[in-house]
Design an enzyme around this catalytic site. Structure first.
Site, PDB file in Angstrom:
ATOM      1  N   HIS A 110      25.991 -18.106 -20.230  1.00 30.55           N
ATOM      2  CA  HIS A 110      24.597 -18.268 -19.863  1.00 30.55           C
ATOM      3  C   HIS A 110      23.786 -17.303 -20.719  1.00 30.55           C
ATOM      4  CE1 HIS A 110      25.316 -20.278 -15.689  1.00 30.55           C
ATOM      5  NE2 HIS A 110      25.097 -21.169 -16.632  1.00 30.55           N
TER       6      HIS A 110
ATOM      7  N   ASP B  18      21.322 -15.169 -20.589  1.00 32.01           N
ATOM      8  CA  ASP B  18      21.017 -13.766 -20.324  1.00 32.01           C
ATOM      9  C   ASP B  18      22.223 -12.854 -20.517  1.00 32.01           C
ATOM     10  OD1 ASP B  18      21.822 -15.308 -18.036  1.00 32.01           O
ATOM     11  OD2 ASP B  18      21.370 -13.624 -16.730  1.00 32.01           O
TER      12      ASP B  18
END
EC number: 3.1.26.11
Length: 309
Positions: A65, A67
């Site tokens: 993901h 982030d």
């Protein structure tokens, strides 16, 4: 002199804020300097910490993901720009190999650094380090995700006053430790009589996950546990739906697992006041608690000592 500490680059979750950069964590552990989950801005955050790209010995990614990984292109390119002279192993979920390849070559650059690409292919996979073992455990998240823990083997610490009392010094100390006993002036002195147990230290890194066996396996007896606390209990249903933990859940894990120092991080942008995480966690964990802030440093607690039998 050995150094064991966590350097926090960023503590946000999916959306950064004015106070919180995207994820990024550096573990200094003796000769190892491990970068975990470099999100956007990690390269610049490093400039504020005194850690350089040349210092890095290893990179670990929990999952792909954004982030947790969108800082990878910049970090990889910085390794080459700074002409890092040593190989840098990179660990990530094997199912995300295509994402890693795209991030590695996201733009044109002159690649001079040597990356040792070592994906995690199985739950419980272990990687031998100079200072111990790095272990990966599968977590519960919508995409393939692993947490990591570093385990130092148990050892023995000799006690100088007891050695002196038995008249043991110099090469005889090494022989006693190697063999387990030594005959001195007609009496046998055992290793246990002149030493105490030195339990190995443990560091655990747990990001995006719902509660699962892997969380507890990683947290077990950790001296320092870095764990996501994306939500508060008021959003527990949402946390379960999207595969995240609340501060209360993270705190209960720490208590049940015998954690010595708990570091909460990966906070949703919906919470502006970090005191709310402290208050919720304190209902379930009475030990050493840190609510992480960007560019902070968290030492690994001093080594616990137990008497040898």
């Amino acid at each position: 002199m050995s150094m064991r500490e966590l350097v926090v680059l960023g503590t946000a979750s999916q959306t950064p804020t004015r106070q919180r950069n995207h994820n990024g964590y550096v573990l200094r552990w003796d000769g190892e300097v491990i970068l975990f989950d470099p999100g956007e801005g990690s390269q610049r955050q490093l400039l504020h910490t005194g850690v350089t790209a040349t210092d890095l010995t290893r990179i670990c990614v929990t999952h792909f993901h954004g982030d947790h990984c969108l800082g990878l292109p910049g970090m990889i390119q910085r390794l080459s720009l700074d002409r890092v002279p040593h190989p840098v192993p990179v660990h990530f979920p094997a199912g995300g190999a295509e994402y890693f390849a795209r991030l590695r070559h996201a733009s044109s650059f002159h690649e001079t650094a040597e990356l040792a690409v070592e994906p995690i292919v199985s739950d419980g996979q272990r990687i031998d380090l100079r200072c111990g073992t790095l272990e990966a455990r599968r977590l519960r998240h919508p995409i393939e995700t692993y947490g990591y823990r570093l385990v130092e083997p148990d050892g023995v610490r000799t006690l100088p006053d007891r050695l002196a009392g038995y008249g043991i010094s110099g090469p005889a100390v090494g022989e006693l430790l190697r063999v387990g006993h030594l005959d001195v002036d007609g009496r046998r002195v055992t290793r246990g009589q002149v030493s105490e147990a030195r339990p190995g230290q443990r560091f655990a890194f747990v990001m995006d996950t719902g509660l699962c066996d892997g969380v507890y396996a990683l947290a077990e007896r950790a001296d320092l546990l870095v764990i996501e606390a994306t939500f508060l209990t008021s959003e527990a249903a949402l946390a379960a739906e999207v595969g995240h933990l609340t501060a209360a859940q993270a705190a209960r894990v720490a208590t049940e697992s015998g954690v010595r120092r708990l570091v909460l991080t990966h906070f949703s942008q919906r919470y502006a006041d970090p005191a709310r995480f402290v208050a919720e966690a304190r209902e379930h964990f009475t030990g050493d608690l840190v609510v992480a802030t960007d560019l902070s440093t968290v030492p690994v607690p001093p080594r616990a000592v137990a008497s040898a039998g």
